[in-house]
Design an enzyme around this catalytic site. Structure first.
Site, PDB file in Angstrom:
ATOM      1  N   CYS A  23       0.806  -1.315  -0.033  1.00 52.33           N
ATOM      2  CA  CYS A  23       0.073  -0.065   0.030  1.00 52.33           C
ATOM      3  C   CYS A  23       0.735   1.284  -0.113  1.00 52.33           C
ATOM      4  CB  CYS A  23      -0.967   0.055   1.140  1.00 52.33           C
ATOM      5  SG  CYS A  23      -1.729  -1.547   1.132  1.00 52.33           S
ATOM      6  N   HIS A  55      -9.598   2.315  -0.759  1.00 50.52           N
ATOM      7  CA  HIS A  55      -8.044   2.109  -0.605  1.00 50.52           C
ATOM      8  C   HIS A  55      -7.696   1.542  -2.043  1.00 50.52           C
ATOM      9  CE1 HIS A  55      -4.108   1.252   0.676  1.00 50.52           C
ATOM     10  NE2 HIS A  55      -4.132   1.010   1.824  1.00 50.52           N
ATOM     11  N   HIS A  64      -2.542   8.194   5.635  1.00 51.00           N
ATOM     12  CA  HIS A  64      -3.055   7.130   5.048  1.00 51.00           C
ATOM     13  C   HIS A  64      -4.419   6.716   5.596  1.00 51.00           C
ATOM     14  CE1 HIS A  64      -1.988   3.358   2.977  1.00 51.00           C
ATOM     15  NE2 HIS A  64      -2.316   2.589   3.925  1.00 51.00           N
TER      16      HIS A  64
END
Lengths: 271, 400
Positions: free
Chosen positions: B157, B327, B291
């Site tokens: 990620c 995401h 994030h």
């Protein structure tokens, strides 16, 4: 961004782990859920690092290159999805199927808290990782980098290779890892080979090359066959490692090159 | 810069989404893949790729064989190039580095092929060939007809953030004259099931930083930034839209999937990025795009790390844009860098969508949905955390 500070980068140690690894007793618990891709990475990495992580874990980073990552674990996750159904697939296999799972294990088990980078390249990922580690060491505030190539030949791709054209000999799935420890510590200046330059120019090429990895030529002196137990994708990393090991005191610079359908690369190392 | 996600087809639409435009979040579209999972996702609007032109003669031939992640990457990259004003012919005179982050884009997830193979069949090899030739950076290099370093970053990620940082390092070290950098990832049934298996997904639209957050929603998208040295841009009379001021990354060395509870690696990454940017005074940081996945452990670790970096006397507004995009995994860091530059250009930032009551356990309070604050400067942070314990941070500055 701050201006680069000139730092020399030296090769402190090299190691390799080929085939099915034998896990030392002190790592058995930590690697109990790890797949073979992670296991060979950790064993090669710990052999190259030795006691070289130093007092400050933030001063050592890990740079890992791979062509396909842990494909067997990826397919294991698919098995669990097909067999168990949606919502019932294995969370452990999923978390271990990401390409940077091995770098995460290396960082955790060897206590490496500098940069952790995983790069994926179909041709020569070890050279790509080596180039990134060198650039990062030159520009960023850490002193040592563990650089690895980790390869695993999945039965799926091995079978595809045998069908893509008749192989010279029926290959079986193989795995392995090569690891180098790079350092910028100035006391290394008079005893370690210096990594002067790396140039990697890969180009998009036919899938058959990546399946069969034929006609890769490494110079000087030999076209290295990676050995019966080593994955073909590791050939470049193994050939360069061997060439570095053969540099003796008083030898001139090593100018190592690789050429193949996927491109060309060169590495210059001085003793 | 170019950007494609559920929040929009270009940067202007992303800015409108940031400022309150509704963003759809719902079941996986039937044309994407069939699934019995009920978790909502953020899917990017599909658009045809540009037709082949004399500038990109290989586009048509290659585009026909592209997977969904590569298509997203290509859309964002072509958009960014057009907006940069760099002519394709000029591009080919330079050493052009291409550095893209992805996760799904480099996994062999052809379920039909694998299902047939494991049953002992010998399915046609086309999916294998497509997989082996779908390295998104190599594809872009071939379509654009450029040469220079080419890399795919697979740091889960954090890949998009790291791809931008690495490209910045390439420019500084002279490895290329210009860099095309960012990230891309498409929705995949495999990752949807993976995150469901890990019990990290929310059955409702995600609520980053909210007290009752339940987890993330997956999304898809791509963002690409064109980077060049200031002297090169000046010579070509190109006005920059912003600057990549600093980059830092560090490992947690803690757990395969969970972040260090105090965000140990993130603290190190932010500190390194600020040092790289030569920013001794943290009051120069006007905002932070976190994030902010909306998983309980990520949001707590992230706010803990920020509380250790920014003392109580000055805490820049903290937001998450994942409630607008989901995401997007390997694309997330690049999309969030675009959002950060857009907010800094706009000189205001809106709070995190659906963050109505920040978790009182957080040591750093994020901006809530109904808050909008003027920014006190033009420099911000965009940061990412990843499976494997990777942490990365960019310091970005918007041009006046």
């Amino acid at each position: 961004m701050s201006n680069p500070v000139s730092k020399d980068v030296f090769v402190a140690k090299v190691a390799r782990e080929i085939g099915v690894p034998t896990i030392p007793a002190d790592l058995l618990r930590d690697l109990r859920r790890a797949d073979l891709f992670i296991q060979v990475a950790v064993l090669a990495g710990s052999a190259a690092l030795g006691s070289g992580s130093g007092d400050d874990p933030c001063q050592t980073g890990v740079f890992l290159g791979t062509t396909t990552g842990p494909l067997d674990t990826n397919f294991g996750f698919l098995d669990s999805l097909f067999d168990n159904g949606e919502s019932q697939a294995s969370p452990t296999l999923f978390s271990h199927s990401v390409h940077n799972a091995a770098a995460g294990y290396l960082a955790r088990l060897l206590n490496l808290r500098g940069p952790a980078q995983t790069v994926t390249s179909p041709g020569w990922p070890f050279l790509a990782a080596l180039a990134e580690a060198k650039t990062a060491l030159e520009l960023m505030p850490f002193k040592r980098a563990l650089v690895l190539a980790v390869e695993e030949e999945s039965p799926v791709l091995v079978e595809a290779a045998t069908r893509s054209s008749a192989p010279a000999s029926a290959p079986s799935p193989r795995r392995g890892a090569v690891a180098w420890l790079l350092t910028t510590e100035t006391e290394s200046r008079y005893r370690l080979p210096r990594l002067n330059s790396i140039l990697v120019e890969e180009n998009h090429c036919a899938a058959e090359f990546y399946l069969r990895r034929q006609e890769e030529v490494f110079q000087p002196d030999f076209t290295l066959a990676p050995g019966a137990e080593a994955p073909a994708g590791l050939a470049g990393a193994l050939a360069l490692t061997q060439a570095v090991e053969e540099i003796g005191p008083g030898d001139g610079p090593l100018f190592w090159t690789a050429t193949a359908f996927c491109g060309r690369a060169s590495v210059r190392i001085e003793r | 810069m170019g950007c494609v996600s559920a929040a929009g087809r270009n940067p202007e639409e992303h800015l409108r989404s940031l400022n309150g435009r509704p963003v759809p979040c719902g079941p996986v579209p039937a044309e994407t893949f069939a699934t019995s999972l009920t978790f909502p996702v953020f899917s990017a609007p599909d658009e045809p790729l540009p037709s082949p032109t004399p500038d990109y003669p290989r586009l048509g031939q290659i585009a026909a064989d592209l997977g969904p992640t590569a298509r997203l990457a290509l859309r964002a990259a072509l958009q960014a190039l057009v907006r940069s004003g760099i002519e394709p012919a000029d591009l080919r005179k330079k050493r052009v580095g291409i550095c893209l982050g992805t996760t799904v884009g480099c996994a062999f997830n052809d379920e039909d092929y694998y299902r047939a193979w494991r049953q002992g069949a010998h399915p046609p090899l086309d999916p294998v060939r497509r997989y082996l030739r779908n390295n998104i950076s190599a594809i872009l290099q071939e379509i654009l007809g450029v040469s220079g370093p080419s890399l795919v970053v697979t740091n889960a990620c954090a890949s998009g953030t790291d791809a931008l940082g690495i490209a910045g390092n390439w420019l500084r070290s002279g490895r290329c004259d210009l860099a095309i950098a960012g990230g891309a990832d498409a929705l995949s049934r495999i990752t949807c099931n993976g995150f469901a298996a890990l019990q990290l997904t929310d059955s409702a639209p995600c609520r980053p930083f909210n007290q009752n957050r339940q987890g993330l929603n997956l999304g898809e998208g791509a963002a690409v930034l064109i980077l060049e040295n200031e002297s090169s841009a000046h010579r070509a009379r190109r006005r920059p839209i912003g600057w990549l001021r600093g980059y830092g990354c560090a490992a947690d060395a803690w757990h395969p999937t969970a972040p260090h509870p105090e965000g140990r690696g993130l603290q190190a990454a932010i500190t390194a990025a600020l040092k790289d940017a030569m920013i001794p005074n943290r009051k120069q940081i006007a905002m932070i795009n976190g994030h902010g996945t909306a998983t309980p452990s990520n949001d707590l670790a992230e706010t803990s790390a920020l509380a250790a970096i920014f003392t109580l006397d000055y805490r820049p507004p903290l937001i998450s844009t994942k409630s607008l995009t989901g995401h997007t995994l390997g694309a997330a860091g690049a999309i969030e860098a675009v959002f950060t530059l857009l907010a800094l250009q706009n000189e205001t930032v809106s709070g995190t969508r659906r963050c109505r009551q920040p978790d009182p356990a957080f040591p750093y309070r994020p901006l809530t949905e109904n808050e909008q604050v003027p920014l006190t400067g033009r420099i911000g942070l965009s940061q990412s955390l990843a499976f494997g314990g990777g942490n990365s941070c960019l310091v970005l500055e918007a041009a006046p």
